[in-house]
Design a protein around this motif. Structure first.
Motif, mmCIF file in Angstrom:
data_model
loop_
_atom_site.group_PDB
_atom_site.id
_atom_site.type_symbol
_atom_site.label_atom_id
_atom_site.label_comp_id
_atom_site.label_asym_id
_atom_site.label_seq_id
_atom_site.Cartn_x
_atom_site.Cartn_y
_atom_site.Cartn_z
ATOM 1 N N GLY A 9 0.821 -1.216 0.000
ATOM 2 C CA GLY A 9 0.000 0.000 0.000
ATOM 3 C C GLY A 9 0.851 1.261 0.000
ATOM 4 O O GLY A 9 2.093 1.200 0.053
ATOM 5 N N GLY A 10 0.180 2.403 -0.036
ATOM 6 C CA GLY A 10 0.836 3.697 -0.195
ATOM 7 C C GLY A 10 1.938 4.002 0.819
ATOM 8 O O GLY A 10 3.007 4.498 0.446
ATOM 9 N N ASP A 174 0.559 -0.649 6.779
ATOM 10 C CA ASP A 174 1.286 0.064 7.833
ATOM 11 C C ASP A 174 0.884 -0.366 9.238
ATOM 12 O O ASP A 174 1.301 0.243 10.210
ATOM 13 C CB ASP A 174 1.133 1.583 7.659
ATOM 14 C CG ASP A 174 -0.327 2.012 7.599
ATOM 15 O OD1 ASP A 174 -1.217 1.142 7.719
ATOM 16 O OD2 ASP A 174 -0.580 3.215 7.432
ATOM 17 N N TYR A 179 -7.134 -5.630 13.138
ATOM 18 C CA TYR A 179 -7.302 -5.459 14.576
ATOM 19 C C TYR A 179 -8.791 -5.489 14.944
ATOM 20 O O TYR A 179 -9.658 -5.334 14.087
ATOM 21 C CB TYR A 179 -6.694 -4.124 15.029
ATOM 22 C CG TYR A 179 -5.186 -4.145 15.132
ATOM 23 C CD1 TYR A 179 -4.393 -4.250 13.991
ATOM 24 C CD2 TYR A 179 -4.551 -4.052 16.365
ATOM 25 C CE1 TYR A 179 -3.011 -4.274 14.082
ATOM 26 C CE2 TYR A 179 -3.169 -4.072 16.471
ATOM 27 C CZ TYR A 179 -2.399 -4.181 15.323
ATOM 28 O OH TYR A 179 -1.037 -4.202 15.423
ATOM 29 N N ALA A 181 -10.299 -3.238 16.327
ATOM 30 C CA ALA A 181 -10.825 -1.908 15.959
ATOM 31 C C ALA A 181 -9.651 -1.145 15.356
ATOM 32 O O ALA A 181 -8.502 -1.592 15.472
ATOM 33 C CB ALA A 181 -11.364 -1.173 17.176
ATOM 34 N N ASP A 182 -9.936 -0.028 14.718
ATOM 35 C CA ASP A 182 -8.855 0.759 14.121
ATOM 36 C C ASP A 182 -7.830 1.124 15.199
ATOM 37 O O ASP A 182 -8.141 1.880 16.124
ATOM 38 C CB ASP A 182 -9.446 2.036 13.498
ATOM 39 C CG ASP A 182 -8.391 2.823 12.724
ATOM 40 O OD1 ASP A 182 -7.187 2.540 12.877
ATOM 41 O OD2 ASP A 182 -8.796 3.737 11.972
ATOM 42 N N PRO A 183 -6.597 0.584 15.100
ATOM 43 C CA PRO A 183 -5.613 0.845 16.161
ATOM 44 C C PRO A 183 -5.278 2.328 16.305
ATOM 45 O O PRO A 183 -4.748 2.743 17.330
ATOM 46 C CB PRO A 183 -4.382 0.042 15.715
ATOM 47 C CG PRO A 183 -4.611 -0.321 14.294
ATOM 48 C CD PRO A 183 -6.081 -0.295 14.041
ATOM 49 N N ALA A 208 -13.803 -0.276 8.166
ATOM 50 C CA ALA A 208 -12.382 -0.554 8.390
ATOM 51 C C ALA A 208 -11.671 -0.463 7.038
ATOM 52 O O ALA A 208 -11.921 -1.272 6.164
ATOM 53 C CB ALA A 208 -12.204 -1.942 8.993
ATOM 54 N N LYS A 209 -10.792 0.500 6.886
ATOM 55 C CA LYS A 209 -10.222 0.758 5.557
ATOM 56 C C LYS A 209 -9.145 -0.262 5.160
ATOM 57 O O LYS A 209 -8.618 -0.208 4.060
ATOM 58 C CB LYS A 209 -9.596 2.161 5.543
ATOM 59 C CG LYS A 209 -10.614 3.248 5.785
ATOM 60 C CD LYS A 209 -10.632 4.285 4.673
ATOM 61 C CE LYS A 209 -11.953 4.981 4.543
ATOM 62 N NZ LYS A 209 -12.463 5.604 5.763
ATOM 63 N N ILE A 210 -8.843 -1.153 6.065
ATOM 64 C CA ILE A 210 -7.680 -2.024 5.874
ATOM 65 C C ILE A 210 -7.701 -2.837 4.565
ATOM 66 O O ILE A 210 -6.673 -3.053 3.953
ATOM 67 C CB ILE A 210 -7.503 -2.909 7.134
ATOM 68 C CG1 ILE A 210 -6.276 -3.780 7.073
ATOM 69 C CG2 ILE A 210 -8.720 -3.763 7.428
ATOM 70 C CD1 ILE A 210 -5.113 -3.172 7.704
HETATM 71 P P1 ADP Z 1 -2.643 0.849 2.569
HETATM 72 O O1 ADP Z 1 -2.204 2.200 2.112
HETATM 73 O O2 ADP Z 1 -1.517 -0.045 2.947
HETATM 74 O O3 ADP Z 1 -3.616 0.212 1.627
HETATM 75 P P2 ADP Z 1 -4.829 1.659 4.264
HETATM 76 O O4 ADP Z 1 -4.671 3.025 4.827
HETATM 77 O O5 ADP Z 1 -5.747 1.475 3.116
HETATM 78 O O6 ADP Z 1 -3.385 1.095 3.941
HETATM 79 O O7 ADP Z 1 -5.293 0.655 5.409
HETATM 80 C C1 ADP Z 1 -4.538 0.550 6.611
HETATM 81 C C2 ADP Z 1 -5.194 1.388 7.697
HETATM 82 O O8 ADP Z 1 -6.465 0.853 8.013
HETATM 83 C C3 ADP Z 1 -4.453 1.369 9.002
HETATM 84 O O9 ADP Z 1 -3.448 2.345 9.042
HETATM 85 C C4 ADP Z 1 -5.551 1.594 10.040
HETATM 86 O O10 ADP Z 1 -5.569 2.902 10.552
HETATM 87 C C5 ADP Z 1 -6.850 1.403 9.258
HETATM 88 N N1 ADP Z 1 -7.778 0.483 9.927
HETATM 89 C C6 ADP Z 1 -9.093 0.762 10.144
HETATM 90 N N2 ADP Z 1 -9.671 -0.242 10.793
HETATM 91 C C7 ADP Z 1 -8.719 -1.186 11.008
HETATM 92 C C8 ADP Z 1 -8.712 -2.452 11.640
HETATM 93 N N3 ADP Z 1 -9.812 -2.982 12.180
HETATM 94 N N4 ADP Z 1 -7.543 -3.148 11.674
HETATM 95 C C9 ADP Z 1 -6.426 -2.636 11.132
HETATM 96 N N5 ADP Z 1 -6.372 -1.437 10.522
HETATM 97 C C10 ADP Z 1 -7.506 -0.706 10.456
#
Ligand code: ADP
Ligand code: ASP
Ligand code: MG
Length: 405
Positions: A9-10, A174, A179, A181-183, A208-210
Motif C-alpha cells: 500500500g501507499g 502500515d 485489529y 478496531a482501528d488501532p 475498516a479501511k484495511i
Molecule cells: P494501505 O495504504 O496499505 O492500503 P490503508 O490506509 O488502506 O493502507 O489501510 C490501513 C489502515 O487501516 C491502518 O493504518 C488503520 O488505521 C486502518 N484500519 C481501520 N480499521 C482497522 C482495523 N480494524 N484493523 C487494522 N487497521 C484498520
C-alpha cells in the motif's frame, strides 16, 4: 515452490527508502524459489493530491479523465520498484493495468474487473522474472483507462491471485494485521491471528479501511488465501480464512466506525401504501445507495417520518431528487452530515443473544443517543452524533472484552 502475490500500500512505498525495503522483502521471497507478482499503490498521499487537482481544474467531472489522472500514481511506484529490484540483482519488469490487460467494465472511478490476461505473466514467472504491476487500474472495451475505486490495489492483487491460482496473496500495509478496531483510535485494539471472510467483509464494508470491500468479496468467492501484514516489521499478520478454520469463535470480533454517511429525514410523509417504494426507486434511479432506514408513523397513522442514510457525497443529489419529486407529499426534508455509523461484528452473534442489548446499554451509559439502528445476522450498526465516535468505539471495545491487557 509457491506462487505468491504481494501487495504494498501507499505508506509501504511512500519514498525511495520504503521502495528499497519492499525490494528486499520481494527478494527474500524469490530467494525461497517462489514465483512472485507484486502490486503497488501510489506513494502515500499521491492519489489524494491527484483527486484534488481533478476537482480543482474543472467542475464537469468527466470520470474518464478522472481515471486518466488518478491512475498515474501507480505507474511511478511500479517502475521504481522494478528498478530497485534490478539494482539488487533480481530480474524484474513492470506493467500497467492495460498491458496485462485488466479488462473492466465502463464504471469509471469504480470499475469492476471482467477478465484478466494471464499468459504473459505466467510465462514471465516461469522464466524467473518478478512481475511488478501497477494496482488500481484497468482498461474498458472502449480502450479507456479505468480505476477500481479508492483502495482498489487490494482488489487488483486478489483478482490476479485468483486468476493465477496463487498459493497466497499477502497484503502489506502500515499496521500488523486486522485489529479488533482501528488501532489509530483504539490504543487497546488487538491484532487478530485469523478472521473469517464473512467478518472481514462486514468490517471492510462498515468502515475498516484495511482492505477494499470488493477484494474481500473476491477472495471469499475464489477462496484466495489472503494475509494482511506489516511491511515495516517481521511479525505474522492476520489470515482471512473460512469459518471452520476458527476453533474458538468470538461473539464480537471487531468494532468499526464510518463517518462518510449523511442522514436524511422526510418529515410528515403521507402514510399511504407505495410511498417508501416511490422514494427509494427515485433514489435508485439516481444511482444513490441507501443504507440504514427507519420509518415512524404518527399515532393516528396518517403521516410518517422516513429516515435513511446515504453516502455523504450523494447528499446534494439525493436532496435535489426528493425536492423535485412533486408526487411525494411531505412537510420538510431535514439532513445531517454530522453522524457516524458504529458497528459491532462477529459470527458468534448467530448463536448468542444479548449482543444488541449490551451495545445499547453501553451507549446509554455514555449518554450517547442512537438515531437509527440496522442489523444483519453477524452485525449491529447504530447511527450516532459523529462527535461521540471515539468514545463509542472505545467503550464498546471494552464492553465486548476486546481490550488488550
Ligand atoms: P494501505 O495504504 O496499505 O492500503 P490503508 O490506509 O488502506 O493502507 O489501510 C490501513 C489502515 O487501516 C491502518 O493504518 C488503520 O488505521 C486502518 N484500519 C481501520 N480499521 C482497522 C482495523 N480494524 N484493523 C487494522 N487497521 C484498520
Ligand atoms: N492509490 C489508490 C488509492 O489511494 C489505490 C490504492 O492505494 O489501493 O486509493
Ligand atoms: Mg488500502
Amino acid at each position: 515452490m509457491a506462487r505468491i502475490v504481494m501487495k504494498f500500500g501507499g505508506t509501504s512505498v511512500a519514498d525511495l527508502d520504503c521502495i528499497r525495503n519492499v525490494a528486499q522483502r520481494v527478494k527474500k521471497e524469490t530467494a525461497n524459489n517462489n514465483q512472485v507478482v507484486v502490486f503497488v499503490s501510489a506513494m502515500a498521499g499521491t492519489t489524494d493530491q491527484l483527486v484534488k487537482w481533478v476537482e480543482q481544474i474543472s467542475p464537469l467531472n468527466d470520470a474518464r479523465e478522472y481515471d486518466m489522472v488518478v491512475s498515474s500514481g501507480e505507474q511511478i511506484t511500479a517502475g521504481l520498484l522494478a528498478l530497485a529490484l534490478q539494482d539488487s540483482g533480481v530480474p524484474a519488469r513492470s506493467w500497467l493495468g492495460w498491458q496485462i490487460p485488466f479488462k473492466t467494465n465502463k464504471m469509471h472511478g469504480a470499475a469492476r474487473i471482467d477478465k484478466i490476461g494471464t499468459d504473459e505473466i505466467t510465462k514471465r514467472l516461469e522464466e524467473g522474472t518478478v512481475c511488478v504491476i501497477a494496482g488500481f487500474q484497468g482498461i474498458s472495451d472502449d480502450n479507456r483507462i479505468t480505476t477500481l475505486g479508492r483502495g482498489g490495489t487490494d482488489t487488483s492483487a486478489v483478482a490476479l491471485a485468483a486468476a493465477l491460482n496463487a498459493d497466497r496473496c499477502d497484503i502489506y500495509t502500515d499496521v500488523e494485521g486486522v485489529y479488533t478496531a482501528d488501532p489509530r483510535i483504539v490504543p487497546k485494539a488487538q491484532k487478530l491471528d485469523k478472521i473469517t471472510y464473512e467478518e472481514m467483509l462486514e468490517l471492510a464494508s462498515l468502515g475498516a479501511k484495511i482492505l477494499q470491500t470488493r477484494s474481500v468479496a473476491m477472495a471469499m468467492s475464489h477462496k484466495v488465501r489472503v494475509q494482511v501484514l506489516s511491511s515495516f516489521t517481521n511479525k505474522p499478520g492476520t489470515m482471512v480464512v473460512d469459518e471452520d478454520e476458527i476453533v474458538e469463535k468470538q461473539i464480537v470480533s471487531g468494532i468499526t466506525y464510518a463517518k462518510d454517511e449523511a442522514k436524511v429525514t422526510l418529515v410528515g410523509v403521507h402514510n399511504t401504501p407505495g410511498i417508501a417504494s416511490e422514494v427509494f426507486i427515485l433514489l435508485a434511479d439516481g444511482n444513490i445507495n441507501v443504507d440504514m432506514i427507519i420509518q415512524n408513523e404518527t399515532q393516528d397513522g396518517k403521516k410518517t417520518d422516513l429516515t435513511f442514510t446515504v453516502a455523504e457525497k450523494d447528499l446534494g443529489k439525493a436532496q435535489n431528487i426528493l425536492k423535485s419529486a412533486t408526487n411525494i407529499h411531505h412537510e420538510a426534508i431535514i439532513t445531517d452530515k454530522n453522524v457516524a455509523k458504529i458497528s459491532v461484528i462477529g459470527v458468534g452473534m448467530r448463536s448468542h443473544a444479548g449482543v444488541a442489548a449490551s451495545m445499547f446499554k453501553t451507549l446509554a451509559d455514555k449518554r450517547i443517543n442512537i438515531q437509527v439502528i440496522s442489523t444483519s445476522e453477524i452485525k449491529i450498526s447504530v447511527l450516532i452524533d459523529a462527535e461521540y465516535t471515539e468514545l463509542a468505539v472505545r467503550a464498546l471495545h471494552t464492553t465486548y472484552g476486546l481490550d488488550a491487557q
